[in-house]
Design a protein around this motif. Structure first.
Motif, PDB file in Angstrom:
ATOM      1  N   LYS A  15       0.857  -1.179   0.000  1.00 29.23           N
ATOM      2  CA  LYS A  15       0.000   0.000   0.000  1.00 29.23           C
ATOM      3  C   LYS A  15       0.897   1.235   0.000  1.00 29.23           C
ATOM      4  N   PHE A  16       0.519   2.218  -0.784  1.00 27.70           N
ATOM      5  CA  PHE A  16       1.274   3.464  -0.867  1.00 27.70           C
ATOM      6  C   PHE A  16       0.505   4.548  -0.111  1.00 27.70           C
ATOM      7  N   SER A  17       1.239   5.396   0.590  1.00 24.34           N
ATOM      8  CA  SER A  17       0.605   6.499   1.313  1.00 24.34           C
ATOM      9  C   SER A  17       1.380   7.782   1.054  1.00 24.34           C
ATOM     10  N   TYR A  18       0.658   8.893   1.050  1.00 23.14           N
ATOM     11  CA  TYR A  18       1.248  10.197   0.743  1.00 23.14           C
ATOM     12  C   TYR A  18       1.091  11.126   1.932  1.00 23.14           C
ATOM     13  N   SER A  19       2.178  11.829   2.274  1.00 26.26           N
ATOM     14  CA  SER A  19       2.142  12.810   3.353  1.00 26.26           C
ATOM     15  C   SER A  19       2.229  14.212   2.769  1.00 26.26           C
ATOM     16  N   PRO A  20       1.148  14.985   2.784  1.00 24.54           N
ATOM     17  CA  PRO A  20       1.229  16.367   2.291  1.00 24.54           C
ATOM     18  C   PRO A  20       2.229  17.205   3.082  1.00 24.54           C
ATOM     19  N   ALA A  21       2.465  16.852   4.343  1.00 22.53           N
ATOM     20  CA  ALA A  21       3.371  17.637   5.181  1.00 22.53           C
ATOM     21  C   ALA A  21       4.819  17.519   4.720  1.00 22.53           C
ATOM     22  N   THR A  22       5.241  16.305   4.360  1.00 21.58           N
ATOM     23  CA  THR A  22       6.628  16.083   3.936  1.00 21.58           C
ATOM     24  C   THR A  22       6.769  15.964   2.426  1.00 21.58           C
ATOM     25  N   GLY A  23       5.658  15.679   1.733  1.00 19.71           N
ATOM     26  CA  GLY A  23       5.726  15.461   0.292  1.00 19.71           C
ATOM     27  C   GLY A  23       6.238  14.079  -0.072  1.00 19.71           C
ATOM     28  N   GLU A  24       6.428  13.207   0.911  1.00 24.48           N
ATOM     29  CA  GLU A  24       6.985  11.883   0.651  1.00 24.48           C
ATOM     30  C   GLU A  24       5.886  10.848   0.402  1.00 24.48           C
ATOM     31  N   ILE A  25       6.217   9.874  -0.433  1.00 26.51           N
ATOM     32  CA  ILE A  25       5.334   8.730  -0.666  1.00 26.51           C
ATOM     33  C   ILE A  25       5.966   7.521   0.000  1.00 26.51           C
ATOM     34  N   SER A  26       5.257   6.935   0.948  1.00 31.03           N
ATOM     35  CA  SER A  26       5.741   5.768   1.676  1.00 31.03           C
ATOM     36  C   SER A  26       5.135   4.504   1.091  1.00 31.03           C
ATOM     37  N   VAL A  27       5.887   3.411   1.247  1.00 29.47           N
ATOM     38  CA  VAL A  27       5.415   2.096   0.818  1.00 29.47           C
ATOM     39  C   VAL A  27       5.233   1.255   2.080  1.00 29.47           C
ATOM     40  N   ASN A  28       4.062   0.666   2.214  1.00 26.61           N
ATOM     41  CA  ASN A  28       3.734  -0.107   3.407  1.00 26.61           C
ATOM     42  C   ASN A  28       3.496  -1.560   3.028  1.00 26.61           C
ATOM     43  N   PHE A  29       4.200  -2.457   3.697  1.00 25.26           N
ATOM     44  CA  PHE A  29       4.142  -3.883   3.387  1.00 25.26           C
ATOM     45  C   PHE A  29       3.431  -4.654   4.499  1.00 25.26           C
ATOM     46  N   GLU A  30       2.706  -5.695   4.103  1.00 21.88           N
ATOM     47  CA  GLU A  30       2.080  -6.595   5.068  1.00 21.88           C
ATOM     48  C   GLU A  30       3.013  -7.727   5.473  1.00 21.88           C
ATOM     49  N   ALA A  86      12.548 -16.289  10.858  1.00 22.88           N
ATOM     50  CA  ALA A  86      11.859 -15.023  10.598  1.00 22.88           C
ATOM     51  C   ALA A  86      12.422 -13.908  11.458  1.00 22.88           C
ATOM     52  N   SER A  87      12.494 -12.715  10.873  1.00 19.59           N
ATOM     53  CA  SER A  87      12.935 -11.525  11.593  1.00 19.59           C
ATOM     54  C   SER A  87      11.897 -10.432  11.379  1.00 19.59           C
ATOM     55  N   SER A  88      11.675  -9.657  12.397  1.00 23.44           N
ATOM     56  CA  SER A  88      10.707  -8.568  12.305  1.00 23.44           C
ATOM     57  C   SER A  88      11.378  -7.212  12.097  1.00 23.44           C
ATOM     58  N   ASP A  89      12.679  -7.218  11.805  1.00 22.13           N
ATOM     59  CA  ASP A  89      13.409  -5.955  11.638  1.00 22.13           C
ATOM     60  C   ASP A  89      12.808  -5.101  10.528  1.00 22.13           C
ATOM     61  N   TRP A  90      12.276  -5.750   9.483  1.00 22.56           N
ATOM     62  CA  TRP A  90      11.737  -5.012   8.345  1.00 22.56           C
ATOM     63  C   TRP A  90      10.587  -4.095   8.761  1.00 22.56           C
ATOM     64  N   LYS A  91       9.893  -4.438   9.840  1.00 19.71           N
ATOM     65  CA  LYS A  91       8.759  -3.639  10.286  1.00 19.71           C
ATOM     66  C   LYS A  91       9.198  -2.273  10.814  1.00 19.71           C
ATOM     67  N   ASN A  92      10.449  -2.172  11.230  1.00 21.11           N
ATOM     68  CA  ASN A  92      10.940  -0.912  11.784  1.00 21.11           C
ATOM     69  C   ASN A  92      11.495   0.023  10.720  1.00 21.11           C
ATOM     70  N   ASN A  93      11.672  -0.492   9.507  1.00 22.01           N
ATOM     71  CA  ASN A  93      12.217   0.331   8.431  1.00 22.01           C
ATOM     72  C   ASN A  93      11.162   1.259   7.844  1.00 22.01           C
ATOM     73  N   VAL A  94      11.628   2.327   7.240  1.00 17.40           N
ATOM     74  CA  VAL A  94      10.760   3.229   6.476  1.00 17.40           C
ATOM     75  C   VAL A  94      11.087   3.036   5.007  1.00 17.40           C
ATOM     76  N   TYR A  95      10.058   2.874   4.187  1.00 21.85           N
ATOM     77  CA  TYR A  95      10.242   2.651   2.752  1.00 21.85           C
ATOM     78  C   TYR A  95       9.610   3.834   2.012  1.00 21.85           C
ATOM     79  N   ILE A  96      10.415   4.567   1.254  1.00 25.60           N
ATOM     80  CA  ILE A  96       9.911   5.740   0.544  1.00 25.60           C
ATOM     81  C   ILE A  96      10.395   5.727  -0.900  1.00 25.60           C
ATOM     82  N   LEU A  97       9.686   6.488  -1.737  1.00 29.43           N
ATOM     83  CA  LEU A  97      10.041   6.587  -3.152  1.00 29.43           C
ATOM     84  C   LEU A  97      10.946   7.785  -3.392  1.00 29.43           C
TER      85      LEU A  97
END
Length: 264
Positions: A109-124, A136-147
């Motif tokens: 899922k992609f999300s947009y922040s008008p405040a920062t202008g960034e587009i984030s990518v959210n993974f399940e 399995a590792s849950s480290d990926w959940k703490n990362n931020v993914y942006i375009l």
């Protein structure tokens, strides 16, 4: 809940996604519909934002959020996925075991922040899709993914190469003579040739400086990539790098606006 909040910060209906750094917009390459088609940045084909005035051939530069929350291409009708850190069209695929995997997985899922202008990518799930025999590792959940857009330099000319050769030949001996430290800064291309994961690539990007941010190629195409940013990595970016991570979301209108009785 507003329509914008339901669509993860994107406006309802159709919209164009423009890179602040390049002025180009997201574009389904070649107006294709095949699974895995690359999504790139390309000069805007159509300036009008009024639906009835727009050229339908520009619909490969138009996107929308569907009822599942996925970012989709108007022309292709397919969702946008991440593949090797790039954006691609993704057809819906049957489940294949073990699920999830690189072939079959929940769409991001992609999300947009008008405040920062960034587009984030959210993974399940973990976007590296590790095999089931790996713990399995849950480290990926703490990362931020942006375009981000990717700058492109124009090809070097003979004069550029000659100038670099002369500079290297004359400055290196002088530096050695005066006892300067022997330092070597690897280029992004050299780093890529030996292979790094995307988190390391992002750290290198933050250390690049203004010269590496020059985007002067006459080519119309630019690439767009997903960056993985770990929480411990500070975002100490030069101004051009910040702009490459910023996007403008431009909604399309179904009718002309009226200002003081004048149609525009």
């Amino acid at each position: 809940m507003t329509a914008i909040s339901q669509s993860n910060g994107f406006p309802p209906g159709y919209f164009v996604i423009k890179s602040v750094a390049t002025g180009r917009v997201l574009d389904v390459g070649g107006d294709q519909i095949e699974d895995g088609t690359e999504i790139i940045l390309w000069p805007e084909k159509e300036k009008s934002l009024v639906e009835s005035r727009r050229n339908p051939e520009a619909n490969n530069q138009v996107f929308f959020i569907d009822t599942s929350g996925a970012l989709c291409s108007r022309s292709a009708g397919h969702a946008v996925d991440i593949d090797s850190f790039g954006l691609v069209l993704r057809h819906r695929r049957p489940i294949s075991l073990p699920f999830p995997n690189h072939y079959a997985h929940p769409l991001p899922k992609f999300s947009y922040s008008p405040a920062t202008g960034e587009i984030s990518v959210n993974f399940e799930c973990d976007p590296s899709y590790p095999p089931p025999n790996v713990s399995a590792s849950s480290d990926w959940k703490n990362n931020v993914y942006i375009l981000t857009s990717v700058p492109l330099r124009k090809p070097k000319t003979f004069i550029d190469d000659a100038s670099e050769f002369i500079t290297t030949k004359f400055t290196t001996p002088l530096a050695s003579f005066f006892g300067a430290a022997n330092t070597h800064n690897a280029t992004p291309e050299q780093v890529e040739s030996i292979g790094v994961d995307l988190a390391e690539e992002d750290v290198l990007e933050e250390d690049r400086g203004e010269e590496a941010e020059v985007d002067d190629s006459p080519d119309e195409k630019r690439e767009v990539r997903m960056l993985t940013i770990s929480p411990e990595h500070p975002r100490n970016l030069v101004e051009r790098a910040k702009l490459r991570r910023q996007w403008e979301i431009i909604p399309l209108r179904t009718a002309n606006k009226r200002t003081t009785g004048v149609m525009i």
